[in-house]
Each structure stands twice: as structure tokens, then as C-alpha cells.
Write a protein that holds these residues in place. Structure first.
Motif, PDB file in Angstrom:
ATOM      1  N   SER A   1       0.869  -1.345  -0.132  1.00 13.53           N
ATOM      2  CA  SER A   1      -0.073  -0.214  -0.190  1.00 13.53           C
ATOM      3  C   SER A   1       0.863   1.209  -0.072  1.00 13.53           C
ATOM      4  O   SER A   1       2.111   1.287   0.308  1.00 13.53           O
ATOM      5  N   LEU A   2       0.220   2.377  -0.164  1.00 15.30           N
ATOM      6  CA  LEU A   2       1.035   3.727  -0.031  1.00 15.30           C
ATOM      7  C   LEU A   2       0.704   3.996   1.135  1.00 15.30           C
ATOM      8  O   LEU A   2      -0.239   4.311   1.934  1.00 15.30           O
ATOM      9  N   GLU A   3       1.716   4.461   1.964  1.00 12.98           N
ATOM     10  CA  GLU A   3       1.843   4.838   3.267  1.00 12.98           C
ATOM     11  C   GLU A   3       1.075   6.109   3.189  1.00 12.98           C
ATOM     12  O   GLU A   3       1.128   7.110   2.356  1.00 12.98           O
ATOM     13  N   ALA A   4       0.085   6.495   4.225  1.00  6.52           N
ATOM     14  CA  ALA A   4      -0.714   7.624   4.235  1.00  6.52           C
ATOM     15  C   ALA A   4      -0.802   8.555   5.406  1.00  6.52           C
ATOM     16  O   ALA A   4      -0.325   7.618   6.592  1.00  6.52           O
ATOM     17  N   ASP A   5      -0.866   9.584   5.436  1.00 10.29           N
ATOM     18  CA  ASP A   5      -0.970  10.442   6.692  1.00 10.29           C
ATOM     19  C   ASP A   5      -2.187   9.932   7.661  1.00 10.29           C
ATOM     20  O   ASP A   5      -3.052   9.762   7.299  1.00 10.29           O
ATOM     21  N   PRO A   6      -1.904   9.301   8.934  1.00 10.77           N
ATOM     22  CA  PRO A   6      -2.886   8.772   9.631  1.00 10.77           C
ATOM     23  C   PRO A   6      -4.028   9.909   9.739  1.00 10.77           C
ATOM     24  O   PRO A   6      -5.225   9.197  10.262  1.00 10.77           O
ATOM     25  N   LEU A   7      -3.752  11.045   9.727  1.00 11.20           N
ATOM     26  CA  LEU A   7      -5.008  12.008  10.190  1.00 11.20           C
ATOM     27  C   LEU A   7      -5.550  12.606   8.760  1.00 11.20           C
ATOM     28  O   LEU A   7      -6.865  13.057   9.093  1.00 11.20           O
ATOM     29  N   THR A   8      -4.872  12.623   7.759  1.00 11.09           N
ATOM     30  CA  THR A   8      -5.618  13.040   6.680  1.00 11.09           C
ATOM     31  C   THR A   8      -5.984  11.973   5.441  1.00 11.09           C
ATOM     32  O   THR A   8      -6.911  12.227   4.651  1.00 11.09           O
ATOM     33  N   GLY A   9      -5.279  10.837   5.589  1.00 12.59           N
ATOM     34  CA  GLY A   9      -5.466   9.916   4.528  1.00 12.59           C
ATOM     35  C   GLY A   9      -4.960  10.347   3.239  1.00 12.59           C
ATOM     36  O   GLY A   9      -4.964   9.274   2.447  1.00 12.59           O
ATOM     37  N   GLN A  10      -3.998  11.316   3.150  1.00 14.56           N
ATOM     38  CA  GLN A  10      -3.531  11.595   2.031  1.00 14.56           C
ATOM     39  C   GLN A  10      -1.993  10.567   1.851  1.00 14.56           C
ATOM     40  O   GLN A  10      -1.183  10.747   2.898  1.00 14.56           O
ATOM     41  N   PRO A  11      -1.688   9.944   0.729  1.00  9.68           N
ATOM     42  CA  PRO A  11      -0.621   9.474   0.598  1.00  9.68           C
ATOM     43  C   PRO A  11       0.658  10.171   0.952  1.00  9.68           C
ATOM     44  O   PRO A  11       0.673  11.232   0.440  1.00  9.68           O
ATOM     45  N   ILE A  12       1.660   9.681   1.401  1.00  2.99           N
ATOM     46  CA  ILE A  12       2.740  10.242   1.866  1.00  2.99           C
ATOM     47  C   ILE A  12       3.702  10.008   0.323  1.00  2.99           C
ATOM     48  O   ILE A  12       4.188   8.858   0.379  1.00  2.99           O
ATOM     49  N   THR A  13       4.504  11.142  -0.165  1.00  2.27           N
ATOM     50  CA  THR A  13       5.455  10.689  -0.947  1.00  2.27           C
ATOM     51  C   THR A  13       6.636  10.166  -0.706  1.00  2.27           C
ATOM     52  O   THR A  13       7.112  10.631   0.092  1.00  2.27           O
ATOM     53  N   PRO A  14       7.027   8.781  -1.064  1.00  4.80           N
ATOM     54  CA  PRO A  14       8.045   8.046  -0.634  1.00  4.80           C
ATOM     55  C   PRO A  14       9.517   9.013  -0.887  1.00  4.80           C
ATOM     56  O   PRO A  14       9.523   9.788  -1.941  1.00  4.80           O
ATOM     57  N   LYS A  15      10.478   8.698  -0.065  1.00  2.54           N
ATOM     58  CA  LYS A  15      11.704   9.536  -0.278  1.00  2.54           C
ATOM     59  C   LYS A  15      12.543   8.360  -0.754  1.00  2.54           C
ATOM     60  O   LYS A  15      12.250   7.308  -0.925  1.00  2.54           O
ATOM     61  N   ARG A  16      13.777   8.929  -1.308  1.00  4.62           N
ATOM     62  CA  ARG A  16      14.755   7.888  -1.960  1.00  4.62           C
ATOM     63  C   ARG A  16      15.349   7.112  -0.754  1.00  4.62           C
ATOM     64  O   ARG A  16      15.725   7.432   0.223  1.00  4.62           O
ATOM     65  N   GLY A  17      15.163   5.662  -1.291  1.00  2.90           N
ATOM     66  CA  GLY A  17      15.871   4.849  -0.232  1.00  2.90           C
ATOM     67  C   GLY A  17      14.622   4.128   0.391  1.00  2.90           C
ATOM     68  O   GLY A  17      14.907   3.039   1.162  1.00  2.90           O
ATOM     69  N   GLU A  18      13.463   4.542   0.429  1.00  2.00           N
ATOM     70  CA  GLU A  18      12.308   4.279   1.277  1.00  2.00           C
ATOM     71  C   GLU A  18      11.632   2.954   0.419  1.00  2.00           C
ATOM     72  O   GLU A  18      11.817   3.135  -0.950  1.00  2.00           O
ATOM     73  N   GLU A  19      11.117   1.959   0.935  1.00  2.00           N
ATOM     74  CA  GLU A  19      10.666   0.607   0.451  1.00  2.00           C
ATOM     75  C   GLU A  19       9.173   0.580   0.326  1.00  2.00           C
ATOM     76  O   GLU A  19       8.695   1.071   1.416  1.00  2.00           O
ATOM     77  N   PRO A  20       8.631   0.116  -0.383  1.00  2.00           N
ATOM     78  CA  PRO A  20       7.058  -0.237  -0.468  1.00  2.00           C
ATOM     79  C   PRO A  20       6.970  -1.049   0.724  1.00  2.00           C
ATOM     80  O   PRO A  20       7.712  -1.776   1.021  1.00  2.00           O
ATOM     81  N   LYS A  21       5.548  -0.889   1.402  1.00  2.00           N
ATOM     82  CA  LYS A  21       5.397  -1.653   2.537  1.00  2.00           C
ATOM     83  C   LYS A  21       4.005  -2.328   2.486  1.00  2.00           C
ATOM     84  O   LYS A  21       2.782  -1.744   1.791  1.00  2.00           O
ATOM     85  N   THR A  22       3.876  -3.375   3.095  1.00  3.09           N
ATOM     86  CA  THR A  22       2.280  -4.025   3.268  1.00  3.09           C
ATOM     87  C   THR A  22       1.672  -3.099   4.393  1.00  3.09           C
ATOM     88  O   THR A  22       2.261  -2.188   5.008  1.00  3.09           O
ATOM     89  N   ALA A  23       0.472  -2.905   4.342  1.00  3.90           N
ATOM     90  CA  ALA A  23      -0.351  -2.203   5.446  1.00  3.90           C
ATOM     91  C   ALA A  23      -0.087  -2.706   6.751  1.00  3.90           C
ATOM     92  O   ALA A  23       0.121  -3.690   6.984  1.00  3.90           O
ATOM     93  N   SER A  24      -0.023  -1.641   7.541  1.00  2.00           N
ATOM     94  CA  SER A  24       0.696  -2.245   8.890  1.00  2.00           C
ATOM     95  C   SER A  24      -0.032  -1.326   9.976  1.00  2.00           C
ATOM     96  O   SER A  24      -0.489  -0.202   9.534  1.00  2.00           O
TER      97      SER A  24
END
Length: 795
Positions: A394-417
Motif C-alpha cells: 500500500s501507499l503509506e498515508a498520513d494517519p490524520l488526513t488519509g493523503q498518501p505520503i510521497t516516498p523519499k529516496r531509499g524508502e521501500e514499499p510496505k504492506t499495510a501495517s
């Protein structure tokens, strides 16, 4: 407290759900010890509604007599709960969704009548019979090849470091234990626990309440019930979460008749019958109505940890009506006391009312149950943003707004958690339950939360009030007034005869199964389009549950420290064979810590995978085993030379995590090669390592000095099929790493650290070249060494 009549319009939400699988802690999906790609029995513990290939097999030493070999999480420690769900979630405009995370615990063994026990007797289902040699696949009902007397090579004795009685041990092969119940398969333990309501002298419903309750509580390994002469079942051998008293209440309590049932014809009036379960089928001892609806209106054994949503405006409703904080009522009907020998006879066909007034009219007492004083409302946040028809990251989202957080270099995709901080009120043996709600927007399924309960799914949002529900399931007497029960002269259900929700026009849609619609309102002979709408499946509840794990206070000296759990997820096989589970991985993959923090490392493997050859799974063909060895960077598949290892405080500590409990003196160098993958004494493939390591959970607590460390599992990293790698980054400042996510967005490596990492890589390669390991040229050192020295190198 709200009365039932006040709650009724609020309780009209349908959990219309899609496939979901729990990956950490591992979800069972109703599996136990079957060595198969598909589970044996989808009705064993709960109704998952998931694909039979999903889930993870039982982990730990399988030879414990009536006990698990579970890992332990400490109070206050951080657990990365991970899952995948098929039909999207978060602020995806295509759906309404929720993921509800709950727990249940049994602390009876440690503290009699513990106030923290919510689900007495919960268990995975553990064998109590003889030891046997499990090296080969004996089948579900195989004959044990060694026994508890020690006449062969298995002995019935405590294993060094293991808690609990009678773990089989052998110096020559893998061991397990037989299920000895007549009605349980002897090797896999996947049969459903007996029905407490099935009457007759040979069934549990025909026994006295004392005998019946003892069987389900199973206080000892020998607690049993004799069915027919010579046919005996042992309680601990059957998996159980909810117990017999809960299921008896479910079966003899009236169902909520204010719920949306579409055109599904419910064949009973108790809480076993729902739109998803119209025939009242049994899965374990769960109550289908409680499973399908949240928040539930009767006291129940599940307690809330978190609710993750697609619209945060729903949170006020969920947190206010959670049974963690809401006083709930129930009618004390005399046949549901848990002391009645024949519940069916005592009820005499009556159903216990769920309304205070109806309870009083029947002459019974109404009791209000206050929530435990140690619980608070569950945390409610946005779910990560997931796409439709996808069991992946999933795309990591801001827990208060629901908007996806733009990944930064070196970050990895993640499962929902969800990062769970283990609370002190989870004590003893516990399980997690996750349910995934995906609701269509074709009817106002979330009106109860959006506008104070003025409209629920029993109301047609496109037109006048349309009470589409089943008050009369047999379609007799008042059938002409019941839209569910319009019939033809021959007695068949007549969809065309429905008086509400049957037409497709400007103000209504057809709310029945798989309709055909005249899209352009032409003459009656016009072409019609078939809509792939299944009213049974749009109301489905998908769930997964963990195996039993232990929860305990942190050891003395660690109770005020930050502790982060580091575990292994995945099961044996390549990506196609393991799907919809995952291949092997560490979790979390990226850890960002302070030097004062502790990592609680626990490696947990299974002996009950499907037979996978060496190309699809290394080592013994049925097993998972894991170790931790430091590498120069995450792009490499060779370990660091021992002279350059700096991840561990001592060489002995490095050996501990590389050998994972194997004693080199017991290994056989003659079989330590790829031609002997299934040899018990092939320690190079970790075949002699215990299923759970370390045996003493406290031995897994480790702190690290400042630096960045890369590590991997030597057994599960054959590159072409899987990459079992991870990293730990430690900040010297104790405040600097706290509160950061696993990708460490604010962590910046210093020039000295980068240079140091590069020099270590180069140094290791020079040593490897000097010793003739691998093939290195000047150009290969430049490409591998220099690029590999940079921090945050992806896999």
C-alpha cells in the motif's frame, strides 16, 4: 447506556468485506499442522472467507504435549502488525472500508480468574499423544514410528530451555506428537471442535453441563469426553477461540431483525443466521452475527485495539460505541447460565430477547455489563492507501488526513501495517483478530456513522423508506407484507414481485441478487444488461486471526526501555507457491533506533510446510529456519568476514545468531552439502536449529551501538527466488531515533559513517580476494564496493 431500541438504527451497518491475510504475527487462515498447499478445513476456528491457499502453518516445536511453543512479546514493546487486503482501503474513492484490530487473552494458567482474561481456554489445538518421527510425511492419520516409552529413538522429556511439559527430543531426526482423539486427525489436528449443542448420549450436548464445560476448558492434557464406547476426545487437541458458552448464547439468542439482508432468505431467527450466513453454518464456536457486524450490541469476548478507516469522520462513532467503553445489556435467560445440562430442552424453542422491554415482558432480568476499567476507546486512524484487486503493498498515508505520503529516496514499499504497543492488560496467551470492511456505495451503508443514525442500510437512500429486512423467515402468515417473501403460485421466490428496491429508475436500484436492468428504459423486449452483483457476497466478512502468542512483563532492567520486536514473516516456497502468504522476510525490514533502545529478536519456524524442493526452499523439505548474519551492504549475498563484524558486541554473540542454537559438536560434516538438504545433521542448512530461537525469550533482547548494520539469513537468500535481507540504523542521540518510522525519514548518515561503511566493504572484499573467495577484478571491486558503501541501498 443506549437502549437497544435507540441503538437499532445505528446498528444497520453491513461489513461487506474482501480477502485479507495477516502476515505478522502470522495468521492461520484456519490452518494448523497440515503439510499441504491448501488448508484442510476452512471451518476449524472461524469463518475467514479467504482463499484456502492463504495462511501460515503452526510454528514452534510440534512435540509439546498439549501446549504451544509460542514466541513472547513484552509489555510496552512495539509490534509491527502487517496484513494485505484485496479490495483496497484508505482514502480510495472506490470504496468505504475499515480494518478492525482486536485481541483476546487467557491468563487463567498464571492467575486464577484473572481480570485480564477475556477468552478462557483459547488454544490452537495441540496433540497429547505419543511422540513420533516426523522426518517423512506421515499423512494426516499416519502411524507414529516412535513412542513415549523410549523404546525407539524418541524420548518424552523436557527439551533444554523449553517451557511446558514433555517435549519430545531426539538426536537423530525431527520429532512431533500424535493427536490421540478419535475424532481428530492424528497428524494435522485440523478437525473442528465438537458442537456443544449436538444432542444424544454420544455428543457433547447430551452430556452434563459440568462434563461439557470441562471438555472445552481443558484444564489438563487428559481432560476428555467419551463419545461411543472406545471413542474418546481430548479437549486440548481441538483448536478453540470463542468457547461453548458463547456459542450457546449465540444459538439461543434472537437475531437482530433490524439489519439489512437484501434478498437473502435467512433460515433461522437466532444470531447464527446473517446475510452472509443465511443457513446458520458453524465455524469453530464463533457467533456469525458478532463476526459480521461492528460495533456489536451484546457483551462479547473480543476487545478493540484499533480501527483503521477510509473516512476519519466515522471515528467518533466507532470510538464511542466500542465495547471497550460502552455499557452493553443482555437478557439473563435461565437456559443460558452455563449450568444447564440440556440447553436445547431448557430453551424449549425460545430465543433470548435482545431488547430490554421484551426481556422484562418474558419475565427475565436485564443486566447491564460495564466495560473493564482498564480499557479505553480504540485508536482510530486512516488506513494506508490501497488499490483495488491487489494483495500487495500500500501507499503509506498520513494517519490524520488519509493523503498518501510521497516516498523519499531509499524508502521501500510496505504492506499495510499498524504499530501496536503491547498494552499491560494483554497478559498470558493471546490472539489477534483482524476484520476487513469493504462496503459498496450503492446503498447508504455508512449513514449510521455519517449522520447520527438517521439512515442505515435498511433504508433505500434513493427513495422513500424501504425496510428491506426479514422479520418472518418462513414466509408464512404475513408473507404479503414482507418483501423478502413474495412468492409465485408454485411457492418459488418471485423477484419481480418485490415491492421495494426492485426497479432501476431515477430514484431506485434493484437490491436483489444478480439483476438484469433495462438501462435505456426501452420496451419490455429490449436488451438488458446483467449486473454482477451478488447480495450474499457484497455483505461478506473476511477475517484472519493469529496463532497463540505469549505476552508478559519485560524482564527486570528493561521495563523502562524502548523495545522493538524483530520477527520473520513468510512461508516456504517461491512467490507463486507461497501466495497469498509472502516469501521470507524480516519485519520490520528497516529499523531506526537509539543506542539506548533494545531489539527483541525472535525467530520462529514451522515443520508443517508443503513439500518444497531445494530450489524453492532450502534445507529440510517441510521446514522454515532462519538466522541473522551481518553483510557489508544489502546488495551482497556474502557475509562479512568475522574480523570485520561490528554488529554484535562479541564474537560469541555473532556465532549465536549465525548458528541459532546448533551445537557444532552434534553436526555431521559429511552431510553438510547440497546433496543432503534433508539430512538432520546438515547444520549448514540450519536443520538442527530449534523451531523457536532463542529458547529463553529474554536472550533475544539486544542493543546496538551507533551505526548502520546490514544483515540477512544465509539459508533463505538464494537470490533468484528470494531476498531475505534487512538493516538496522542506530542514532547515538537517544531522542534522535524515537518516534521515527521504520524508514527513518529524518535520519541522515554522516560523511564519516558513509566513508567508514565504504572502507569496511573494501576491506572485506580484499580479505575475500586474498582467501580466494569469489572472483574479483579491479573493475568488480569498484562497481560493487563503492556503490555498495552508500547508506539505504535498496534490494
Amino acid at each position: 447506556m443506549l437502549s437497544f431500541t435507540q441503538l437499532l438504527p445505528l446498528l444497520m451497518a453491513v461489513l461487506a468485506l474482501g480477502d485479507m491475510y495477516l502476515h505478522n504475527p502470522p495468521g492461520s487462515n484456519d490452518r494448523n499442522r497440515e503439510r499441504k498447499n491448501n488448508r484442510n478445513n476452512g471451518n476449524r476456528l472461524f469463518d475467514s472467507q479467504n482463499n484456502g491457499q492463504g495462511g501460515y502453518p503452526f510454528r514452534g516445536n510440534p512435540s509439546g504435549q498439549g501446549v504451544p511453543d509460542a514466541i513472547t512479546y513484552y509489555h510496552g514493546s512495539e509490534l509491527n502488525v502487517e496484513w494485505t487486503n484485496q479490495h483496497a482501503c484508505g482514502a480510495n474513492p472506490n470504496i468505504h472500508c475499515e480494518v478492525v484490530i482486536q485481541y483476546a487473552c487467557d491468563n487463567e494458567a498464571a492467575e486464577t480468574n484473572s481480570r485480564y482474561t477475556t477468552m478462557k481456554g483459547l488454544r490452537d489445538g495441540y496433540p497429547t499423544g505419543y511422540c513420533y518421527d516426523s522426518e517423512d510425511d506421515n499423512g494426516d492419520n499416519g502411524t507414529p514410528r516412535c513412542d513415549a516409552t523410549g523404546t525407539n529413538t524418541c524420548t518424552d522429556a523436557p527439551q533444554t530451555g523449553s517451557s511446558g511439559p514433555n517435549f519430545c527430543q531426539s538426536g537423530t531426526h525431527w520429532t512431533s506428537r500424535q493427536f490421540r482423539s478419535t475424532h481428530q486427525n492424528s497428524a494435522s489436528g485440523t478437525n473442528t471442535i465438537p458442537n456443544p449443542l449436538q444432542t444424544g448420549s454420544t455428543n457433547l450436548g447430551g452430556k452434563t453441563a459440568a462434563v461439557r464445560n470441562a471438555f472445552y476448558d481443558a484444564p489438563t492434557v487428559d481432560t476428555s469426553v467419551t463419545r461411543d464406547p472406545g471413542e474418546t476426545d481430548y479437549g486440548r487437541e481441538f483448536g478453540m477461540h470463542e468457547n461453548n458458552l458463547w456459542y450457546e448464547k449465540c444459538a439461543y439468542t434472537e437475531r437482530n431483525k433490524g439489519l439489512y439482508t437484501a434478498d437473502q432468505k435467512l433460515k433461522g431467527n437466532d444470531a447464527r443466521f446473517t446475510r452472509q450466513n443465511p443457513n446458520g453454518g458453524r465455524r469453530g464456536l464463533e457467533c456469525p452475527e458478532e463476526r459480521d457486524y461492528y460495533p456489536y450490541w451484546r457483551p462479547n469476548p473480543w476487545k478493540d485495539l484499533a480501527v483503521l478507516v477510509s473516512n476519519i469522520s466515522f471515528c467518533d462513532y466507532f470510538t464511542t460505541n466500542s465495547n471497550n467503553v460502552q455499557t452493553l445489556g443482555e437478557c439473563l435467560c435461565p437456559w443460558l447460565t452455563g449450568t444447564v445440562d440440556n440447553v436445547n430442552s431448557a430453551a424449549s424453542g425460545n430465543k433470548c430477547p435482545i431488547d430490554r422491554v421484551a426481556c422484562a415482558d418474558a419475565g427475565y432480568q436485564w443486566r447491564e455489563v460495564d466495560p473493564p476499567d482498564y480499557l479505553s476507546a480504540p485508536e482510530c486512524l486512516y488506513h494506508d492507501f490501497g488499490r483495488d484487486n491487489h494483495l500487495g503493498n500500500s501507499l503509506e498515508a498520513d494517519p490524520l488526513t488519509g493523503q498518501p505520503i510521497t516516498p523519499k529516496r531509499g524508502e521501500e514499499p510496505k504492506t499495510a501495517s499498524y504499530k501496536l504497543k503491547i498494552p499491560e492488560y494483554m497478559v498470558g496467551q493471546c490472539v489477534l483478530r483482524l476484520r476487513y470492511n469493504m462496503s459498496t456505495g450503492d446503498y447508504n451503508s455508512h449513514g449510521y456513522a455519517e449522520n447520527g443514525g438517521l439512515n442505515g442500510v435498511g433504508t433505500d437512500k434513493n427513495g422513500p423508506v424501504c425496510p428491506w429486512r426479514s422479520d418472518n423467515t418462513d414466509c408464512g402468515g404475513g408473507a404479503s407484507n414482507n418483501p423478502d417473501c413474495v412468492t409465485t403460485a408454485s411457492g418459488d421466490i418471485d423477484d419481480a414481485g418485490f415491492t421495494c428496491g426492485t426497479d432501476f429508475n431515477e430514484v431506485s436500484v434493484p437490491l436483489y441478487n444478480r439483476p438484469y436492468v433495462n438501462l435505456f428504459n426501452e420496451n419490455t423486449n429490449s436488451f438488458t444488461l446483467g449486473l454482477a452483483i451478488n447480495t450474499h457476497q457484497t455483505g461478506r466478512t473476511f477475517q484472519d486471526r493469529s496463532y497463540v502468542f505469549n505476552v508478559a512483563p519485560a524482564p527486570e532492567g528493561y521495563q523502562d526501555a524502548r523495545i522493538v520486536n524483530l520477527n520473520v514473516r513468510g512461508r516456504r516456497g517461491n512467490i507463486v507457491q507461497s501466495y497469498p502468504a509472502t516469501e521470507y522476510d524480516f519485519t520490520p525490514v528497516n529499523l531506526n533506533l537509539a543506542s539506548s533502545d533494545y531489539v527483541h529478536i525472535q525467530l520462529h519456524g514451522s515443520d508443517f510446510n508443503d513439500n518444497r524442493n531445494a530450489n524453492n526452499g532450502e534445507g529440510w523439505q517441510y521446514s522454515d529456519r532462519h538466522n541473522l548474519v551481518q553483510s557489508n551492504n544489502r546488495g551482497m549475498s556474502y557475509p562479512k568476514h568475522h574480523q570485520n563484524i561490528d554488529m554484535w558486541a562479541t564474537t560469541d554473540e555473532a556465532k549465536k545468531w549465525a548458528w541459532v542454537g546448533q551445537n557444532p559438536a552434534n553436526c555431521d560434516p559429511a552431510v553438510n552439502d547440497d546433496d543432503n538438504q534433508n539430512a538432520y545433521k546438515n547444520c549448514g542448512k540450519l536443520n538442527m536449529s530449534p523451531q523457536r530461537f532463542p529458547q529463553n525469550p529474554a536472550d533475544g533482547l539486544v542493543s546496538f551501538k551507533k551505526g548502520t548494520y546490514y544483515y540477512y539469513s544465509t539459508r533463505n537468500n538464494n537470490f533468484s527466488n528470494r531476498s531475505h535481507k534487512a538493516q538496522i540504523k542506530v542514532d547515538q542521540d537517544s531522542e534522535g531515533a524515537k518516534g521515527k518510522d521504520e524508514n527513518g525519514k529524518t535520519v541522515v548518515a554522516s560523511t564519516a559513517a558513509v566513508l567508514g561503511a565504504g572502507l569496511l566493504v573494501l576491506s572485506a572484499m580484499v580479505v575475500m580476494k586474498h582467501k580466494g573467495i569469489g572472483c574479483f577484478t579491479g573493475s568488480s571491486i569498484g562497481k560493487g564496493g563503492m556503490s555498495g558503501s552508500a547508506p539505504n541501498v535498496g534490494v
